[in-house]
Design an enzyme around this catalytic site. Structure first.
Site, PDB file in Angstrom:
ATOM      1  N   GLU A  92     -36.744 -52.241 -32.155  1.00  0.00           N
ATOM      2  CA  GLU A  92     -37.761 -51.289 -31.729  1.00  0.00           C
ATOM      3  C   GLU A  92     -38.036 -50.211 -32.772  1.00  0.00           C
ATOM      4  O   GLU A  92     -37.198 -49.926 -33.626  1.00  0.00           O
ATOM      5  CB  GLU A  92     -37.403 -50.668 -30.390  1.00  0.00           C
ATOM      6  CG  GLU A  92     -35.929 -50.393 -30.217  1.00  0.00           C
ATOM      7  CD  GLU A  92     -35.599 -49.722 -28.897  1.00  0.00           C
ATOM      8  OE1 GLU A  92     -35.753 -50.377 -27.857  1.00  0.00           O
ATOM      9  OE2 GLU A  92     -35.190 -48.562 -28.931  1.00  0.00           O
ATOM     10  N   CYS A 105     -39.951 -43.783 -36.469  1.00  0.00           N
ATOM     11  CA  CYS A 105     -38.508 -43.970 -36.406  1.00  0.00           C
ATOM     12  C   CYS A 105     -38.268 -45.478 -36.391  1.00  0.00           C
ATOM     13  O   CYS A 105     -38.767 -46.181 -35.507  1.00  0.00           O
ATOM     14  CB  CYS A 105     -37.981 -43.314 -35.133  1.00  0.00           C
ATOM     15  SG  CYS A 105     -36.247 -43.634 -34.834  1.00  0.00           S
ATOM     16  N   CYS A 112     -25.994 -53.088 -33.141  1.00  0.00           N
ATOM     17  CA  CYS A 112     -25.187 -52.176 -33.957  1.00  0.00           C
ATOM     18  C   CYS A 112     -23.731 -52.414 -33.602  1.00  0.00           C
ATOM     19  O   CYS A 112     -23.404 -52.747 -32.470  1.00  0.00           O
ATOM     20  CB  CYS A 112     -25.576 -50.732 -33.621  1.00  0.00           C
ATOM     21  SG  CYS A 112     -24.701 -49.499 -34.618  1.00  0.00           S
ATOM     22  N   CYS A 116     -20.710 -46.231 -30.682  1.00  0.00           N
ATOM     23  CA  CYS A 116     -20.785 -44.863 -30.143  1.00  0.00           C
ATOM     24  C   CYS A 116     -21.002 -44.929 -28.631  1.00  0.00           C
ATOM     25  O   CYS A 116     -21.859 -45.672 -28.144  1.00  0.00           O
ATOM     26  CB  CYS A 116     -21.914 -44.069 -30.802  1.00  0.00           C
ATOM     27  SG  CYS A 116     -21.733 -43.955 -32.591  1.00  0.00           S
ATOM     28  N   CYS A 119     -24.561 -44.353 -26.883  1.00  0.00           N
ATOM     29  CA  CYS A 119     -25.738 -44.987 -27.483  1.00  0.00           C
ATOM     30  C   CYS A 119     -26.018 -46.369 -26.891  1.00  0.00           C
ATOM     31  O   CYS A 119     -25.121 -47.207 -26.796  1.00  0.00           O
ATOM     32  CB  CYS A 119     -25.534 -45.098 -28.989  1.00  0.00           C
ATOM     33  SG  CYS A 119     -26.960 -45.785 -29.827  1.00  0.00           S
ATOM     34  N   CYS A 333     -32.648 -44.095 -28.033  1.00  0.00           N
ATOM     35  CA  CYS A 333     -32.260 -45.201 -28.903  1.00  0.00           C
ATOM     36  C   CYS A 333     -31.853 -46.443 -28.139  1.00  0.00           C
ATOM     37  O   CYS A 333     -30.937 -46.397 -27.326  1.00  0.00           O
ATOM     38  CB  CYS A 333     -31.074 -44.779 -29.748  1.00  0.00           C
ATOM     39  SG  CYS A 333     -31.414 -43.307 -30.634  1.00  0.00           S
TER      40      CYS A 333
END
Ligand code: SAH
Length: 346
Positions: A92, A105, A112, A116, A119, A333
């Protein structure tokens, strides 16, 4: 024979490629310029002969992202794109309008692996690195769809850019290229969760670009709980590298700090944070955490954020509270990608 994707090439590489197929070098520049004007097939490149277009079809291709979904904010012009990649993965990007120009962005990885806790991007783990072509194509595709020029890039979407450094490196050169998007180094910002050895490398490679660090905690105890990378590179190592970055580049560094209710948003945290950042030329950007259902963590209220900001400022740290754009769409995010993923699972 695999066709070569021209969107992955710098102008120099494209010139070498054109010579290798028996064409003049200057043809590469023509094609390169078409790509960054948003042309997505050889047939639209009207100043190339039919023979050359056919030859290009034989040896090369233009990788294009496919728009799967666009969400448009009704209040502030923010648009969030979900793009499909050729292998079925999705990523995205978010287009944002500011007074000083349009900003995007972008994502650097599909998924990922940094883990975290707050997130959404990391929930399904890392699928793979994006190629430089897939990173740059987010900008080309959004410019084409919005018919607007983008002047500012933040690499703050899904993924950890310093976990995909080689492709990030090439992408920044492509974005900055005069014959391509021609976006100034000073208008490019890369955000990292703190892969320390890459900070010095970035300072050397791109001394004029901007660096943001996702800090989100005033001490190791809290940071260890929310950001696993801190167990590898603790805050002392991270802040030392930031100090050197500022010394080497002369550029101010930004620390991102998402306020999590009851975790890092108390006055003692502001005091601790200010002590640790005092010696670094920096700026703190407070982000009211977008609550992601899966994390069980909640964002602090805006009033809390403003109070935290006042406290930091009184302690001598320049602080802003991030404007909340696109809050009526899934702008946090990884949220849109996650929703798509869940839809596929159900
Ligand atoms: N991996 C890089 C870039 C992607 S994350 C990094 O860590 O910086 C982009 C920014 O969004 C980071 O500051 C990240 O910590 C923050 N972020 C992630 N989830 C968030 C959430 N739920 N609410 C607010 N900010 C979030």
């Amino acid at each position: 024979m695999d066709k070569i994707n021209l969107k992955n090439m710098t102008l120099k590489e494209m010139e070498v490629f054109f010579e290798s197929i028996g064409e003049k070098k200057f043809r590469a520049k023509q094609v390169y310029q078409w790509l960054y004007r948003g042309i997505s097939s050889f047939d639209e490149m009207t100043d190339l002969s039919k023979e050359l277009r056919e030859k290009l079809h034989t040896y090369a291709e233009i990788g294009n992202l496919k728009i799967i979904e666009v969400q448009s904010s009704k209040t502030d012009g923010t648009k969030k794109y979900l793009f499909g990649l050729e292998d079925g993965n999705s990523i995205e990007s978010v287009f944002m309008k500011y007074k000083h120009g349009n900003s995007i962005c972008i994502s650097s990885q599909a998924g990922c692996r940094m883990g975290c806790k707050f997130c959404a991007s990391t929930i399904g783990g890392l699928c793979r690195n994006l190629t430089a072509g897939e990173i740059i194509d987010q900008i080309v595709s959004v410019e084409k769809d919005t018919k607007e020029k983008i002047s500012n890039i933040v690499v703050m979407g899904t993924g950890e850019p310093f976990d995909n450094y080689d492709n990030l490196f090439k992408f920044i050169h492509l974005a900055n290229s005069k014959e391509g998007l021609n976006i100034g180094m000073r208008s490019i910002t890369v955000s990292t969760c703190g892969i320390v050895p890459k900070i010095a490398e970035f300072a050397k490679d791109f001394p004029q670009a901007n660096l943001a660090i996702s800090l989100h905690a005033p001490n190791d105890e809290i940071r260890n709980r929310t950001m696993p990378i801190n167990k590898k590179y603790d805050m002392e190592k991270l802040l030392d590298a930031c100090h050197d970055y500022v010394k080497d580049t002369g550029r101010r560094i930004t620390f991102e700090y998402a306020l999590v209710s009851g975790v890092n948003d108390q006055s003692v945290h502001a005091e601790e944070l200010s002590k640790r950042l005092r010696k670094i030329m920096c700026h703190v950007n407070l982000i009211p955490l977008n609550s992601v259902t899966e994390s069980g963590l909640n964002g602090s209220s805006r009033a809390y954020a403003l109070e935290f900001k006042d406290r930091l400022e009184r302690l001598g740290i320049t602080t802003t509270v991030r404007r909340e754009l696109g809050s009526d769409i899934d702008a946090a995010c990884g949220q849109l990608r996650l929703k798509n993923y869940e839809n596929l699972e159900n």
